[in-house]
Scaffold this motif. Structure first.
Motif, PDB file in Angstrom:
ATOM      1  N   HIS A 231       4.459   6.707   2.828  1.00  0.00           N
ATOM      2  CA  HIS A 231       3.155   6.285   3.018  1.00  0.00           C
ATOM      3  C   HIS A 231       2.374   6.878   4.045  1.00  0.00           C
ATOM      4  O   HIS A 231       1.310   7.151   4.040  1.00  0.00           O
ATOM      5  N   ALA A 232       3.170   7.400   5.063  1.00  0.00           N
ATOM      6  CA  ALA A 232       2.837   8.085   6.409  1.00  0.00           C
ATOM      7  C   ALA A 232       2.360   9.296   5.912  1.00  0.00           C
ATOM      8  O   ALA A 232       1.145   9.728   6.118  1.00  0.00           O
TER       9      ALA A 232
ATOM     10  N   GLU B  50       8.088   3.781   4.290  1.00  0.00           N
ATOM     11  CA  GLU B  50       7.317   3.942   5.339  1.00  0.00           C
ATOM     12  C   GLU B  50       7.058   5.575   5.533  1.00  0.00           C
ATOM     13  O   GLU B  50       5.549   5.662   5.856  1.00  0.00           O
ATOM     14  N   SER B  51       7.834   6.337   5.637  1.00  0.00           N
ATOM     15  CA  SER B  51       7.663   7.784   5.723  1.00  0.00           C
ATOM     16  C   SER B  51       6.690   8.377   4.855  1.00  0.00           C
ATOM     17  O   SER B  51       5.938   9.238   4.938  1.00  0.00           O
TER      18      SER B  51
ATOM     19  N   LYS C 189      -0.982   9.751   3.844  1.00  0.00           N
ATOM     20  CA  LYS C 189      -2.068   9.657   4.525  1.00  0.00           C
ATOM     21  C   LYS C 189      -2.735  11.029   4.937  1.00  0.00           C
ATOM     22  O   LYS C 189      -3.916  11.302   4.964  1.00  0.00           O
TER      23      LYS C 189
ATOM     24  N   ASP D 249      10.575   8.351  15.363  1.00  0.00           N
ATOM     25  CA  ASP D 249       9.731   7.329  15.237  1.00  0.00           C
ATOM     26  C   ASP D 249       8.514   7.424  14.207  1.00  0.00           C
ATOM     27  O   ASP D 249       7.898   8.511  14.357  1.00  0.00           O
ATOM     28  N   ILE D 250       8.309   6.628  13.330  1.00  0.00           N
ATOM     29  CA  ILE D 250       7.422   6.850  12.208  1.00  0.00           C
ATOM     30  C   ILE D 250       6.078   6.964  12.698  1.00  0.00           C
ATOM     31  O   ILE D 250       5.178   7.636  12.485  1.00  0.00           O
ATOM     32  N   GLN D 251       5.608   5.881  13.541  1.00  0.00           N
ATOM     33  CA  GLN D 251       4.512   5.730  14.005  1.00  0.00           C
ATOM     34  C   GLN D 251       3.928   6.851  15.028  1.00  0.00           C
ATOM     35  O   GLN D 251       3.008   7.733  14.874  1.00  0.00           O
ATOM     36  N   MET D 252       4.828   7.386  15.948  1.00  0.00           N
ATOM     37  CA  MET D 252       4.620   8.667  16.647  1.00  0.00           C
ATOM     38  C   MET D 252       4.680   9.769  16.106  1.00  0.00           C
ATOM     39  O   MET D 252       3.769  10.670  16.200  1.00  0.00           O
TER      40      MET D 252
ATOM     41  N   LEU E 127       9.099  13.358   9.030  1.00  0.00           N
ATOM     42  CA  LEU E 127       8.670  12.114   8.163  1.00  0.00           C
ATOM     43  C   LEU E 127       9.524  12.431   6.810  1.00  0.00           C
ATOM     44  O   LEU E 127      10.043  11.429   6.315  1.00  0.00           O
TER      45      LEU E 127
ATOM     46  N   THR F  43       3.506  10.032  12.845  1.00  0.00           N
ATOM     47  CA  THR F  43       2.192   9.960  12.059  1.00  0.00           C
ATOM     48  C   THR F  43       1.144  10.336  12.930  1.00  0.00           C
ATOM     49  O   THR F  43       0.086  11.026  12.658  1.00  0.00           O
ATOM     50  N   ASP F  44       1.279   9.768  14.256  1.00  0.00           N
ATOM     51  CA  ASP F  44      -0.062  10.042  15.145  1.00  0.00           C
ATOM     52  C   ASP F  44      -0.005  11.646  15.293  1.00  0.00           C
ATOM     53  O   ASP F  44      -1.083  12.177  15.444  1.00  0.00           O
TER      54      ASP F  44
END
Length: 304
Positions: free
Chosen positions: A197-198, A194-195, A201, A162-165, A187, A167-168
């Motif tokens: 850009h994550a 999406e990965s 960051k 999961d990309i958001q998890m 990632l 990234t967190d």
């Protein structure tokens, strides 16, 4: 009597260790030796640690780690211990010791994980964690040892997708660095916009070592979406040279016309490791936009 291959290795080694040859030729010679492998190639690479170029020495250590040959361990231990060597070189020696994966280096890595130079200490701690992970009898998922980029990484990918998890975890500085690296490589392996850009960051988060690894990974991905992020870090003269150098090489791997123009601006940078990285990156740009079969082509030139 030397056989034909031994003569070729020595000839390539002479290119690598000739300070009168262009740096880009010496880098290609280094990667030729890495690809050949073996004791004699390691001996030729070892000679380069007397060179004044921190960038070249850093790459020597990287290649010795990627070769995963235990015969390189004494060389890398000496480099790690040598406080006259630049931090970027000593850090890479520590990472290479972890990459080789031999438990005999645990005591030395443990000692230098307490080093006052943060980049060296963090690298040795990561290397220790990699060895602990490799030794963990609970590891069942062999897929985690596979890498679509064919590099030996300082940490295995996380099992999360999961990309958001991810990234967190990546951006949380309260989480152990090894776990953040695992999120980083997961990632990368997703290989989506999406990965990318994550990951980008991460150029504005964490330690120097962390940011430099983010830049390296963006170079592996070779996605143009990351160019503005890499450009911003390269152009930031207040950024650590270890990060800026890796951003330059990542731009060289992406090799778009914009990357070429960005890199040319920093050929006269105040930091030697940055300007030399731009030289190597521009050579990579030319290679990526050419019909050359392989980057490590020193044998072809020697035998031509």
């Amino acid at each position: 009597m030397l056989n034909c291959q031994e003569k070729e290795i020595i000839a390539v080694g002479k290119v690598l260790n000739n300070t009168c040859r262009p740096l880009k030729e010496r880098f290609r010679a280094l990667f030729t030796l890495k690809n050949i492998g073996g004791s004699l190639a390691i001996q030729e690479i070892e000679k380069g640690f007397a060179d004044p170029s921190a960038l070249l020495k850093h790459e020597l250590a990287y290649c010795l780690g990627q070769m995963q040959d235990s015969r390189a361990i004494p060389i890398l231990v000496d480099v790690l211990k040598d406080k006259s060597q630049e931090p970027i070189v000593r850090h890479e020696a520590g990472e290479a010791l972890g990459a080789i994966g031999n438990n005999c280096v645990i005591p030395i890595l443990n000692e230098y994980s307490k080093e006052s130079i943060v980049e060296v200490a963090e690298t040795c701690e990561l290397a220790l964690n990699r060895l602990r992970w490799l030794n963990d009898t609970k590891i069942k998922d062999e897929d985690l040892l596979e890498n679509p980029f064919a590099s030996v990484d300082p940490a295995p990918p996380a099992q999360l997708k999961d990309i958001q998890m991810l990234t967190d975890v990546l951006l949380n500085e309260n989480i152990p660095l090894f776990d953040r690296y695992r999120a980083m490589f997961s990632l990368r392996n997703l290989q989506t916009k999406e990965s990318v850009h994550a990951l980008a960051k991460g150029l504005n988060a964490g330690s120097t070592l962390f940011r430099h690894e983010i830049a390296f990974i963006l170079g592996q991905l070779q996605e143009e979406e990351s160019v503005p992020y890499l450009q911003a870090s390269l152009e930031n003269v207040n950024e650590n040279e270890m990060v800026r150098h890796e951003c330059a090489e990542a731009l060289g791997a992406i090799a778009s016309p914009l990357c070429f123009n960005i890199l040319k601006k920093y050929l006269d940078d105040d930091k030697r490791v940055v300007r030399e990285s731009c030289v190597i990156a521009l050579d990579m740009c030319e290679y990526e936009n050419s019909l050359e079969f392989q980057y490590a082509n020193s044998l072809l030139k020697i035998n031509a």
